[in-house]
Scaffold this active site. Structure first.
Site, short mmCIF file in Angstrom:
data_model
loop_
_atom_site.label_atom_id
_atom_site.label_comp_id
_atom_site.label_asym_id
_atom_site.label_seq_id
_atom_site.Cartn_x
_atom_site.Cartn_y
_atom_site.Cartn_z
N GLU A 31 0.82 -1.20 0.00
CA GLU A 31 0.00 0.00 0.00
C GLU A 31 0.86 1.27 0.00
OE1 GLU A 31 -3.57 -0.40 2.37
OE2 GLU A 31 -3.22 1.64 3.09
N ASP A 32 1.96 1.25 0.73
CA ASP A 32 2.69 2.50 0.97
C ASP A 32 4.08 2.58 0.36
OD1 ASP A 32 0.54 3.50 2.36
OD2 ASP A 32 1.25 2.77 4.29
#
Ligand code: MN
Length: 734
Positions: free
Chosen positions: A76-77
């Site tokens: 996600e990051d």
């Protein structure tokens, strides 16, 4: 900062044969890819995955879960994609991380829907691996612990979601400790002022409460020893702030009226008979409150929670609760199903990790199954969120079948929910219910302890208005399903009638054409549909116009030759003819049996009343809209003449009373409003609203909203008003 070696040691304590290299590898991978990133607090990002892994190690989960905790945010990051993760760590970890990764940001979706989609994704991922939800809870717990660094608005949103979704999930999984912490943190951020106020109130009382607790626990210890009942620990605790706050709000009481502000807990060695011995001792010290005793040991809760609960009357008549359980039960109560898995695993032998994991998976999915079912069936993300919230709140109404089977339902559930909870068939055919031996309507709310007997009839069917009275997803889904099927049947019927009347306009035989399967099948194919019934349904929904059908049936040449429209002298005359046709009784008219359900609905513009003259307009996909023949919009609708259709009220139509607005122009004198409302009341008509003003030319303008049953009724109201002296004009607002 938490050290990776400490986490590894915790894992080794619970899983001596764990693959430690996997955890180290995940740690380095996470550190590498999150490098340079910072949390809102300004600390290095790596702190977060480490903290999550640590919480998971405390939950006694396996090395796969702990490694996933370290990796849960990389997709996600960071720039790492799922494929890279799969190649480096294998399918198991990659699938877990995928289940935890939010869907790509879709900017044109509202926030609420994105949140719902993300939750749905997570819930679905739980089917394949229940560990997803445990890791998500650890993630949320650490985020809530460090939420102070976020902006207030974001803090509130995350806290609300925690209260709505994650704390209830923790509760359902029996994870008392995490649930309590999540709730208090969310409460603090959501209602900071009320939190501070309540915390202060508890603080003031704390010295006194602790003195009382100390006395109670000392008395218990003393008596246990005197009676030679062994114990591991006797604890005293003050109620948590959020659950206290909820109780105060729900019962509308003050803190002084809360009887279980404090509670004691006895933890015995792992032998459940000791719990009952301890209970005996407790009841010999204080008088128990009879209806408050609960034996969750003999019949554990669904999430495997076990304990004896009793309330006793202490010094000065103040009641307090005592929980009694073994050490093992205590761990399950605090840590939830994961702890249970651990214990079972010990009994299975250390080599049987897989079996333990299977066990955990089955328990988690059984507890969360209703959510999973929900996620699969519901298309609209907002509906999903709503029912997710609904199903998560403690199912705290318990009712019984006449044979004594317990049915648990959400608060506010009705006899319809109860019927569906027993069996879908029972729900579909229920017509009434007996609660505690008395006949009641099926929309009656179920109360705790009710004995409910459902009365069915083989010819009965669900009704769309039941949707207003059900609380459970199961009932809602079944009823929706039935309504959709019903709607289709109705569309087929309406479509057939519409085609018949169109065929007649071409001077052909409807009977012949509608049974001409060969040609019908050809047309079905041309429209890209599957069955002849689909064709009728499409006509009924207004997606295919009868004229279009005729063109296909006859072919363009024949269609042009027979076209009834061409024969008409002029558009105006054909308009007049069409109107004439409406006024005469038309055999093929579609009967309006009751409006506002399924395929026939009342136009908002003119809001026709029952038994007034009406016209149907075939809307695009929303069925037939019924207009008053006096509706102003009808002129422009006539431009689409092929969409106008004959309709009339069925004689036995069940049309509920409806509100109609009337304006009255009067001379400006005092008391006239009272006379008008009086006249309306005299003919036993409800007035929903009445307001008066004065126009520029000094006339009284009065607007009244009344409730009428049909055209006659409305006419009576109007003429009653007209008879009042000083009334110039009465008009119905269309
Ligand atoms: Mn995270």
């Amino acid at each position: 900062m938490i050290r990776i070696e400490d986490i590894i040691n915790k894992v080794l304590e619970n899983h001596p044969k764990a693959n430690i290299d996997l955890i180290r590898k995940a740690y380095f991978f996470s550190a590498l890819h999150h490098r340079g990133q910072k949390r809102a607090s300004g600390e290095p990002y790596l702190i977060h995955p480490l903290a999550v892994a640590d919480i998971l190690a405390d939950m006694r989960l396996d090395e796969i879960s702990v490694a996933t905790g370290l990796l849960h945010d990389v997709v996600e990051d960071t720039l790492v994609d799922l494929e890279t993760l799969r190649q480096t760590f294998g399918d198991e970890i990659a699938n877990l991380v995928d289940g935890l990764t939010k869907i790509a940001h879709i900017s044109n979706l509202p926030k609420e829907e994105q949140q719902a989609e993300n939750l749905r994704k997570m819930v679905l991922a739980m089917i394949t691996d229940a560990r997803v939800v445990l890791i998500k809870l650890a993630d949320r717990l650490h985020n809530m612990r460090t939420i102070e660094y976020l902006k207030p608005e974001k803090r509130k949103r995350i806290s609300q979601e925690t209260l709505d979704i994650y704390a209830p999930i923790a509760h359902r999984l029996g994870m008392g400790k995490i649930r309590g912490e999540l709730e208090d943190l969310a409460f603090k951020n959501l209602h900071p002022e009320e939190y501070e106020k309540l915390a202060a109130e508890v603080e003031i009382r704390r010295p006194e409460l602790e003195k009382r607790l100390e006395k109670i626990t000392a008395t218990i210890r003393e008596n246990l020893e005197k009676n030679q009942v062994p114990y591991v620990e006797v604890q005293g605790r003050v109620k948590r702030l959020y659950s206290l706050w909820k109780k105060l709000k729900k019962r509308k009481i003050t803190i002084n009226e809360v009887y279980d502000l404090i509670a004691a807990r006895i933890i015995t060695p792992n032998d459940k008979s000791l719990c009952y011995s301890a209970l005996g001792v407790v009841h010999s010290i204080w008088i128990p409150v009879p209806e408050r005793f609960k034996d969750w040991i003999a019949s554990p809760r669904e999430n495997l929670y076990q304990s004896l609960h009793t309330s006793v009357i202490g010094e000065g008549g103040q009641a307090f609760e005592i929980q009694i359980r073994t050490e093992e039960m205590h761990h399950v109560a605090e840590e939830g199903v994961a702890a249970h898995w651990k214990y079972k695993e010990n009994k299975l032998g250390k080599n049987d990790e897989d079996k333990g994991l299977e066990k955990l998976k089955t328990i988690v999915s059984r507890l969360l199954l209703p959510l999973v079912e929900e996620a699969k069936n519901i298309k609209d993300p907002n509906d999903f969120l709503e029912s997710l919230k609904l199903d998560l709140y403690p199912k705290d109404v318990y009712a019984f079948t006449p044979k004594g089977k317990i049915i648990s339902l959400p608060r506010g559930a009705t006899a319809i929910d109860f019927a569906y909870a027993i069996h879908s068939e029972i729900g579909d055919t229920c017509i009434g219910a007996k609660i505690n031996g008395r006949m009641v309507p099926i929309r009656t709310e179920i109360q705790n302890g009710d004995v409910v007997e459902i009365i069915t009839s083989p010819t009965a069917h669900p009704s769309s208005d039941w949707l207003n009275y059900v609380k459970t997803a199961k009932a809602r889904n079944r009823i929706r399903h039935w309504v959709a099927a019903q709607q289709r049947a109705e569309a087929i019927e309406i479509g057939r009638k519409m085609l018949s009347s169109e065929i007649e306009k071409f001077d052909l035989s409807p009977k012949k054409i509608l049974s001409d399967e060969e040609n019908l099948k050809r047309i079905v194919g041309e429209y890209g549909l599957g069955r002849i019934e689909d064709l009728f349904a499409y006509v009924g929904y207004g997606k295919i116009l009868p004229r279009g059908f005729m063109a296909k049936y006859l072919g363009s040449e024949e269609f042009a030759r027979r076209d009834p429209e061409k024969k008409k002298e002029s558009a105006i005359q054909s308009g007049i003819k069409a109107v004439k046709r409406f006024i005469g009784l038309v055999e093929d008219a579609i009967l309006v049996k009751g409006v506002d359900n399924l395929l026939v609905s009342r136009a908002r513009c003119c809001n026709p009343v029952f038994r007034e003259e009406i016209v149907g307009y075939v809307s695009n996909g929303r069925g037939i809209i019924v207009h008053s023949k006096k509706c102003k919009n009808l002129i422009s609708l006539m431009a689409n003449k092929e969409r106008i259709i004959e309709v009339e009220w069925a004689k036995d139509a069940k049309i509920p009373a409806q509100s109609v607005k009337i304006t009255v122009e009067t001379e400006n004198r005092t008391g006239i409003l009272a006379e008008i409302t009086g006249a309306i009341a005299d003919i036993k008509t409800s007035i929903l609203d009445a307001r008066a003003r004065v126009s520029k030319d000094n006339r009284g303008l009065i607007e009244v909203t009344v409730e009428v049953f049909d055209k006659d009724h409305l006419d009576r109201v109007i003429s009653a008003i007209e008879r009042i002296p000083g009334v110039f004009e009465v008009r119905r607002i269309i």
